[in-house]
Structure formats: C-alpha cells, structure tokens
Design a protein around this motif. Structure first.
Motif, mmCIF file in Angstrom:
data_model
loop_
_atom_site.group_PDB
_atom_site.id
_atom_site.type_symbol
_atom_site.label_atom_id
_atom_site.label_comp_id
_atom_site.label_asym_id
_atom_site.label_seq_id
_atom_site.Cartn_x
_atom_site.Cartn_y
_atom_site.Cartn_z
ATOM 1 N N GLY A 179 -25.740 13.654 -8.136
ATOM 2 C CA GLY A 179 -26.053 14.882 -8.018
ATOM 3 C C GLY A 179 -26.592 15.521 -6.679
ATOM 4 O O GLY A 179 -27.383 16.421 -6.513
ATOM 5 N N LEU A 180 -26.669 14.670 -5.531
ATOM 6 C CA LEU A 180 -27.036 14.771 -4.360
ATOM 7 C C LEU A 180 -26.100 15.644 -3.295
ATOM 8 O O LEU A 180 -25.032 15.393 -3.518
ATOM 9 C CB LEU A 180 -27.646 13.627 -3.553
ATOM 10 N N ARG A 181 -26.615 16.366 -2.398
ATOM 11 C CA ARG A 181 -25.664 17.269 -1.689
ATOM 12 C C ARG A 181 -25.543 16.368 -0.493
ATOM 13 O O ARG A 181 -26.238 15.472 -0.174
ATOM 14 C CB ARG A 181 -26.522 18.551 -1.380
ATOM 15 N N VAL A 182 -24.172 16.624 0.168
ATOM 16 C CA VAL A 182 -23.797 15.928 1.362
ATOM 17 C C VAL A 182 -23.482 16.994 2.485
ATOM 18 O O VAL A 182 -22.642 17.946 2.103
ATOM 19 C CB VAL A 182 -22.666 14.953 1.062
ATOM 20 N N THR A 183 -24.120 16.955 3.536
ATOM 21 C CA THR A 183 -23.865 17.977 4.577
ATOM 22 C C THR A 183 -22.343 17.393 5.153
ATOM 23 O O THR A 183 -21.946 16.451 5.058
ATOM 24 C CB THR A 183 -24.768 18.247 5.724
ATOM 25 N N ASP A 184 -21.882 18.319 5.774
ATOM 26 C CA ASP A 184 -20.738 18.129 6.671
ATOM 27 C C ASP A 184 -20.655 16.819 7.603
ATOM 28 O O ASP A 184 -21.985 16.786 8.378
ATOM 29 C CB ASP A 184 -20.129 19.392 7.572
ATOM 30 N N THR A 185 -19.689 15.940 7.644
ATOM 31 C CA THR A 185 -19.842 14.981 8.566
ATOM 32 C C THR A 185 -18.771 15.118 9.459
ATOM 33 O O THR A 185 -17.745 15.603 9.531
ATOM 34 C CB THR A 185 -19.642 13.704 7.633
ATOM 35 N N ARG A 186 -19.142 14.403 10.844
ATOM 36 C CA ARG A 186 -18.182 14.311 11.870
ATOM 37 C C ARG A 186 -18.639 13.102 12.674
ATOM 38 O O ARG A 186 -19.778 12.543 12.816
ATOM 39 C CB ARG A 186 -18.063 15.587 12.657
ATOM 40 N N ALA A 187 -17.792 12.776 13.814
ATOM 41 C CA ALA A 187 -18.048 11.651 14.520
ATOM 42 C C ALA A 187 -18.941 11.935 15.356
ATOM 43 O O ALA A 187 -18.992 13.054 16.012
ATOM 44 C CB ALA A 187 -16.618 11.252 15.212
ATOM 45 N N GLU A 329 -12.351 11.461 19.950
ATOM 46 C CA GLU A 329 -11.596 10.167 19.518
ATOM 47 C C GLU A 329 -11.660 9.736 18.295
ATOM 48 O O GLU A 329 -11.111 9.008 17.602
ATOM 49 C CB GLU A 329 -11.893 9.032 20.362
ATOM 50 N N GLY A 330 -12.625 10.616 17.450
ATOM 51 C CA GLY A 330 -12.993 10.338 15.986
ATOM 52 C C GLY A 330 -13.762 9.286 15.637
ATOM 53 O O GLY A 330 -14.128 8.598 16.387
ATOM 54 N N TYR A 331 -13.676 8.936 14.302
ATOM 55 C CA TYR A 331 -14.558 7.849 13.790
ATOM 56 C C TYR A 331 -14.057 6.597 14.306
ATOM 57 O O TYR A 331 -14.738 5.552 14.173
ATOM 58 C CB TYR A 331 -14.299 7.753 12.366
ATOM 59 N N ARG A 332 -12.781 6.500 14.935
ATOM 60 C CA ARG A 332 -12.176 5.236 15.411
ATOM 61 C C ARG A 332 -12.989 4.462 16.417
ATOM 62 O O ARG A 332 -13.384 3.327 16.277
ATOM 63 C CB ARG A 332 -10.677 5.338 16.029
ATOM 64 N N THR A 333 -13.766 5.417 17.400
ATOM 65 C CA THR A 333 -14.568 4.560 18.270
ATOM 66 C C THR A 333 -15.796 5.370 18.269
ATOM 67 O O THR A 333 -16.849 5.092 19.266
ATOM 68 C CB THR A 333 -13.883 5.095 19.839
ATOM 69 N N ALA A 334 -16.185 6.291 17.254
ATOM 70 C CA ALA A 334 -17.500 6.773 17.035
ATOM 71 C C ALA A 334 -18.637 5.725 16.801
ATOM 72 O O ALA A 334 -18.636 4.711 16.115
ATOM 73 C CB ALA A 334 -17.441 7.882 16.077
ATOM 74 N N GLU A 335 -19.940 5.727 17.688
ATOM 75 C CA GLU A 335 -20.810 4.978 17.306
ATOM 76 C C GLU A 335 -21.580 5.168 15.954
ATOM 77 O O GLU A 335 -22.178 4.415 15.374
ATOM 78 C CB GLU A 335 -21.960 4.666 18.406
ATOM 79 N N VAL A 336 -21.675 6.538 15.585
ATOM 80 C CA VAL A 336 -22.189 6.993 14.490
ATOM 81 C C VAL A 336 -21.521 8.161 13.783
ATOM 82 O O VAL A 336 -20.664 8.701 14.360
ATOM 83 C CB VAL A 336 -23.869 7.462 14.649
ATOM 84 N N THR A 337 -22.119 8.298 12.575
ATOM 85 C CA THR A 337 -21.698 9.415 11.897
ATOM 86 C C THR A 337 -22.625 10.450 11.803
ATOM 87 O O THR A 337 -23.708 10.362 11.102
ATOM 88 C CB THR A 337 -21.295 9.309 10.423
ATOM 89 N N LEU A 338 -22.399 11.642 12.225
ATOM 90 C CA LEU A 338 -23.368 12.959 12.078
ATOM 91 C C LEU A 338 -23.124 13.576 10.724
ATOM 92 O O LEU A 338 -22.083 13.512 10.126
ATOM 93 C CB LEU A 338 -22.943 14.117 13.090
#
Length: 393
Positions: A179-187, A329-338
């Motif tokens: 039941g927790l909310r999740v904000t939009d994620t991106r690389a 370059e997306g999650y492939r090379t992203a160091e973190v997830t926003l």
C-alpha cells in the motif's frame, strides 16, 4: 516464532550496512540476494576504488519530492563516522576533489569491511526471492532456498539502474503490495544522447574531455565533460542529467572562468598571423578547437583578419554552447534511479513504512537521490543505519 528477528532483502551497500547495525544490537539477521556475490555496485564504483562518501554531504545535495526527508537519517550517521569505520579496518583512502573520498586500493575492501561488521548474520546468496506475505507473526518470504520467516523486513534491493548486474523493480512491487506509493522513476546520473544530425558533428570528438560548466533547473556544476559516440558524458553531464528532462535544451560553458573573446583580441594584437583554430587550441583540446573553428567558418582564418564581432560570435559559441539532447543512455549505464518509494509513506527517522509496522525501505529504492561523488553511498549508510537502530527498539 519467526526464524529470524529481521530479514533484509538485498546484499548491497544499504542492506549490508543495515545488517551490521542490527547484528551489533543482538538481533538474528538474515540477508537474501539473488547475486553471486555481495556488494556488486560497491565493487564497480569509483573505477574500482569506491567513492565511499563525501565530506560535503548535506540534504540539499539530494533530489526528492521532499528535499528535507533525508536530513534526519543523514544527521544520524555522518560521513566522518563511516571514515572512522574505514580507518579502523585499516583501509587506506584519499580525498579527490569536492570532498570525494576513495579507497587507495580495491573497492572490495569496503565490502569485506561491511561483511566483517555483519559477522553473525546469515547470508543467502544466489537465492531468488518469491512472494512475500505478512501476518501477526511477521513476514514470510518464499525463496528458491525455502521459506524464511522474520519478525521484521527490510527492503534494500535498490532501483532499476544497471540491469545487467541484476537490478529489478522488486522494491517497488513490494511497496505497492503493502500500500505504499511509488513516484515516477527514471535513470539518473546517466550520459545524454544526441539525435543523428548532432551526432554527425560530435562523433569525431569521441574521447575528447574538457572542463566545462553548466546551469539548469536551478542547479549548477563545473566539472569534466566527455564527448562520446552517442553524445555527452563525464561528471558534468551525469550531474546535470538528474535535473534535465526530455525536450529541454542545455547551455554549456566550455571555458568557465575565461573571457575567450578578450584573450583572442589580445592575441590578435600580438600574433595576428596565427590561425584561429591554433589560438583556440591554447585553451581547448586541439580536436575540439578545430571543430569549433570549422563550425563557425574560421577553420583556416587568421586572427588578424577577424573583426571584434566575429570573435564575439566565436566566444558566444564557446561560452554558451546550445544543445538539445534527445535522451539518455537509460538504466543500462545509469549510476542511480531517480524517484522510488514515496517518502510520504516512510518515517524519516526510522525508514519504517507508516502503514505496516516492521516493514522498512532503505537505500536507492527510496525517492532520495544524491549528486555524483559519494553522496549516494552516504545515503545507503545513513538510511541503513537509521533502520538498523530502529529494528532493535
């Protein structure tokens, strides 16, 4: 009675640190991870040297829908406290620029330190995690090794960045389940890419690096910029990628702290026969200087032949280079997830879910993302420590 006092999903930075804190408080701890080895992101970080913290850590160097959420945990475990652990472990380190601390040796020294600190915890590696359920007795985790039961559950499975290392959205799935909310994620902290027409001009510069400055969406950085076959990378670009949105343009100063127009006008009076490209190469990498001179129609031009207006236009191209990346370059090379677990649903002091006592979320899966340079590791230590202390209450 549950088999363990606490089960921690994820044997990365946050999970291992939380395990150590919990073990030191006398708790029976189980850590579960599908990876073959713990701390894989630690191993590859900082070019294999692990930028394990930043002395300049403060809550305003983190992005979140609630920018102050991380302040409590960060205040509860500061960079110097982690440095003390590193020193006690006999790990040699050095400071680079802007408060960034790196190991002199291999990053795996940090993982080894965390494992020693968590001595006594059970560690299940290469173990797939299946359905998780909760009742009055605690949490039941179905795994490929069998069923584990624990009075409390800590989710430290990270975000979506670098899927080839096993990153998944498990933390977000579990958050929604409870039941927790999740904000939009991106690389985040990720290289930017160009459209084909821009690549034709920039691709010949692949491998060229130069110091530059940028301001965007209220954030400003001065650091190294790197041209790539796909667009731009380097610390400067990784930093600003957290603030950039698709469709937005960027303005980059390729010579911060210089007045290139004034410099060229001075050189024109002293060495007017010098080519513009040669004069620029005194300030910029040669390939970049030649490319800018060619782009502005001055590839073979002499300084003496250029009026002030031409040099001012050239300076504008250097100090206010306008680009519009097409993407990242997306999650492939992203160091973190926003983005991630909505902080409104977590207690800032303990990282416990407000709706489900005994359930905690820590590290990258939470909607807290730091700047490049050790900040995200410090968040892992601090959030893991906050949860670890709360588990013993």
């Amino acid at each position: 009675m549950a088999d363990w006092d606490v089960a921690i999903l994820g044997a990365g930075a946050a999970g291992l640190f939380c395990a150590g804190t919990a073990v030191q408080r006398g708790l029976r701890v189980l850590v579960i991870d599908h990876a073959r080895a713990p701390g894989e992101k630690i191993r590859i970080s900082g070019g294999g040297r692990c930028n394990f913290t930043n002395l300049a850590t403060s809550h305003d160097r983190f992005l979140s829908e609630n920018r102050r959420f991380c302040a409590s945990a960060l205040a509860g475990f500061r960079p110097q406290e982690f440095v003390t652990l590193v020193d006690r472990a006999g790990i040699a380190w050095h400071e680079k620029t802007q408060g960034q601390l790196f190991c002199d040796g291999k990053a795996t020294q940090i993982t080894d330190m965390l494992l020693r600190r968590a001595t006594g915890a059970d560690l299940w590696l290469e173990t797939g995690i299946g359905p998780v359920s909760h009742d009055t007795g605690g949490f039941r985790i179905q795994t490929t090794r069998g069923t584990a039961t624990a009075a409390r559950l800590v989710v430290a499975t990270g975000g979506k960045s670098i899927p080839k290392m096993g990153a998944t959205g498990l933390a977000y799935d579990l958050a929604r389940q409870f039941g927790l909310r999740v904000t939009d994620t991106r690389a985040g902290l990720v290289p930017l890419t160009f459209a084909q027409q821009d690549l034709e001009a920039s691709r010949p510069l692949a491998g060229v690096a130069t110091d530059a400055a940028i301001r965007h969406s209220g954030a400003g950085f001065t650091d190294a910029l790197l041209f790539t076959h796909r667009g731009l990378s380097g610390p400067l670009i990784l930093q600003i990628s957290n603030y950039w949105q698709p469709g937005e343009g960027l303005s980059i100063d390729l010579l911060p702290g210089h007045d290139i127009a004034a410099d060229l006008k001075t050189q024109r009076g002293r060495a007017g026969r010098m080519q513009v490209a040669t004069a620029l190469a005194h300030h910029l990498p040669e390939r970049l200087a030649q490319a800018i001179a060619a782009e502005t129609g001055l590839a073979a031009a002499r300084l003496a032949d250029q009026p002030n207006t031409a040099l001012d236009r050239l300076a504008a191209r250097i100090h206010r280079w306008q680009i519009t990346p097409v993407g990242t370059e997306g999650y492939r090379t992203a160091e973190v997830t926003l983005g991630g677990i909505d902080t409104r649903d977590l207690d800032a002091k303990t990282m416990q879910a407000r709706s489900t006592p005994g359930l905690f979320f820590i590290g990258e899966c939470v909607d807290v993302t730091g700047w490049l340079g050790g900040y995200n590791f410090q968040w892992a230590w601090a959030s893991g420590h906050a949860a670890g202390r709360a588990l013993a209450v």
